[in-house]
Scaffold this active site. Structure first.
Site, PDB file in Angstrom:
ATOM      1  N   ASP A 191       2.578  -3.478  -3.419  1.00  0.00           N
ATOM      2  CA  ASP A 191       3.056  -4.400  -2.398  1.00  0.00           C
ATOM      3  C   ASP A 191       1.991  -5.197  -1.644  1.00  0.00           C
ATOM      4  O   ASP A 191       2.108  -6.396  -1.481  1.00  0.00           O
ATOM      5  CB  ASP A 191       3.892  -3.632  -1.369  1.00  0.00           C
ATOM      6  CG  ASP A 191       4.953  -2.766  -2.028  1.00  0.00           C
ATOM      7  OD1 ASP A 191       5.179  -2.892  -3.240  1.00  0.00           O
ATOM      8  OD2 ASP A 191       5.563  -1.962  -1.317  1.00  0.00           O
ATOM      9  N   GLU A 426       1.737  10.821  -2.183  1.00  0.00           N
ATOM     10  CA  GLU A 426       2.090   9.481  -2.671  1.00  0.00           C
ATOM     11  C   GLU A 426       0.847   8.742  -3.171  1.00  0.00           C
ATOM     12  O   GLU A 426       0.848   8.134  -4.239  1.00  0.00           O
ATOM     13  CB  GLU A 426       2.748   8.718  -1.517  1.00  0.00           C
ATOM     14  CG  GLU A 426       3.271   7.336  -1.878  1.00  0.00           C
ATOM     15  CD  GLU A 426       3.871   6.640  -0.657  1.00  0.00           C
ATOM     16  OE1 GLU A 426       3.841   7.219   0.457  1.00  0.00           O
ATOM     17  OE2 GLU A 426       4.373   5.509  -0.824  1.00  0.00           O
TER      18      GLU A 426
END
Ligand code: 9WN
Length: 455
Positions: A191, A426
């Protein structure tokens, strides 16, 4: 007894690595428990806190892990995602769970408002896509756990995978050269990568816009490890423009504020055709058209996105017509194309082995998401420096495919060592190895299981 303490990463905290390395059995157990903990009736959430719905490319990576833990879930995972495929063939990047409140994730289903869009399914979804790694994942998972039931599920998925490719090739070839344009940084999956800084700078937005919304991500993760408010203001502005046009793709070149040909997205598109050729052969369909499309995509990726002066791949910004300058890990990902020409394979290996990324047969840490030597390298901020397992897994697959087993082994060992100490986070600090973001992240667990299964 091996300690299984997960590093603390609450908002504002400075994460530290706290545990001794787990042994292989403990790591497998942790990875399986992470996947089981995130299982939600027919799919797996990426994270219970940060991402409580189904994400598109996450499900592809997660399916690979299920092949090692509970093979029947491979097909549940992928089928539930493709049940939300739009009539035009797009596979939405988020499938919202109706049992979860709108406020649990921003932007939630109310923001996307796909209920009034003709091509959308009855289930609430986003209107964007993510890299088409699903055919590759389905084929990989099938070969890890083949069975008659798996072949039948693969055969049912095949036309949906073909429709996904058809949507991308027919609706998203904005540049007209055979490559897909992404219409939002979220479509890249990386992103806030520095790769998008130039095209994003041209998107008009002010951080103050965020006063009208409530970001949920920074409730669960440190703001310094996430995209900025200005990034989010632009994310919202781009979706608002696409949503206003009913998520239609006609005439994008004349009206849409963000249009970029991404090397990873297009490499995934080509790798998908190779995987579809394999699947077609397995289920009695014709692999020929897939092979032809794969060759055309690889040629276009090389022609449009390879820069001989840097020796790596870059995104092409369709608004300026130029390649963006940043040297991110995206530039290495065309290695997943089995037919990438030797010249580009060699150049990408030079880039990967340089101080920018540190690939080696023995390496202390996996690849970072951005060039370590760049002035804008940020080791804790999401896709601007931290190491991510999915990108490392893809590059490792590419190394194996091009016959670089020793480098693939070095990369794989660094990935396992990272999780053995920090857990299934993550993302990870690319120098210290500290876990960042969600501490129980599904694709980290899934892809570890895949690598561990090879040992
Ligand atoms: C927006 C779910 C997703 C991943 C993306 C990652 C992140 C979402 C967010 O989480 O993006 O799609 O809210 O930040 O960047 O790659 O699929 O894990």
């Amino acid at each position: 007894m091996v300690k299984q303490v997960v590093p603390s990463v609450g908002p504002g905290e400075n994460p530290t690595v706290e545990s001794a390395p787990r042994d292989r059995a403990a790591l497998v157990a942790l990875a399986r428990a992470t996947l089981d903990g995130n299982w939600e009736h027919d799919h797996t959430v990426p994270s219970r806190t940060l991402y409580p719905h189904q994400w598109s490319w996450d499900s592809a990576f997660i399916a690979i892990g299920w092949a090692h833990a509970r093979p029947e879930r491979v097909w549940s995972e992928l089928t539930s995602l493709f049940d939300a495929q739009w009539r035009d063939g797009r596979v939405p990047h988020i499938v919202f769970n109706p049992a979860v409140s709108d406020a649990a994730y921003f932007p939630g289903p109310g923001f996307w408002a796909t209920g009034s869009v003709d091509a959308a399914p009855p289930t609430a979804t986003s209107g964007l896509v993510q890299p088409p790694v699903h055919a590759l994942a389905a084929w990989h998972a099938y070969r890890r756990a083949p069975s008659d039931q798996a072949r039948a599920a693969l055969a049912r998925l095949y036309p949906r995978l073909v429709a996904q490719q058809h949507y991308l090739a027919s609706h998203r070839d904005v540049g007209g050269a055979g490559l897909v344009s992404i219409v939002h940084p979220w479509e890249s999956g990386l992103d806030n990568s520095p790769a998008w800084d130039d095209p994003m700078a041209a998107v008009p937005a002010e951080a103050a816009v965020l006063r009208a919304y409530r970001r949920r991500d920074i409730v669960h993760a440190a703001a310094a490890h996430r995209p900025t408010d200005l990034d989010y203001a632009r994310y919202v502005a781009i979706v608002t423009a696409y949503r206003a046009a009913g998520y239609r793709d006609g005439d994008l070149a004349h009206r849409h504020p963000f249009l970029v040909e991404c090397p990873l997205f297009n490499a995934a598109l080509g790798a998908a055709e190779h995987a579809l050729a394999g699947i077609a052969g397995e289920i009695g369909a014709d692999p020929g058209p897939h092979r032809e499309r794969a060759a055309r995509i690889t040629a276009a990726v090389v022609d449009r996105l390879y820069d001989p002066t840097t020796g790596t791949f870059h995104p092409r910004d369709l608004r300026t017509g130029r390649l963006t300058a940043a040297r991110t890990v995206l530039g290495l990902t065309p290695l997943i194309l089995p037919d990438l020409p030797a010249r580009q394979v060699e150049a990408v290996l030079v880039e990967a082995r340089s101080a920018r990324f540190g690939l080696a047969t023995a390496m202390p840490r996996p690849l970072p998401s951005h060039d370590r030597t760049a002035v804008d390298f940020e080791p804790q901020r999401y896709w601007r420096g931290p190491s991510w397992m999915n990108i490392n897994w893809l590059v490792r697959q590419g190394l194996l495919g091009h016959g670089h087993a020793a480098l693939a082994a070095g990369l794989g060992a660094s990935m396992v060592q990272l999780a053995a100490v920090a857990g299934c986070h993550e993302y990870f600090h690319p120098d210290t190895g500290a876990g960042l973001g969600s501490p129980a992240f599904s694709w980290t667990a899934a892809l570890l299981l895949d690598i561990l299964a090879e040992d």
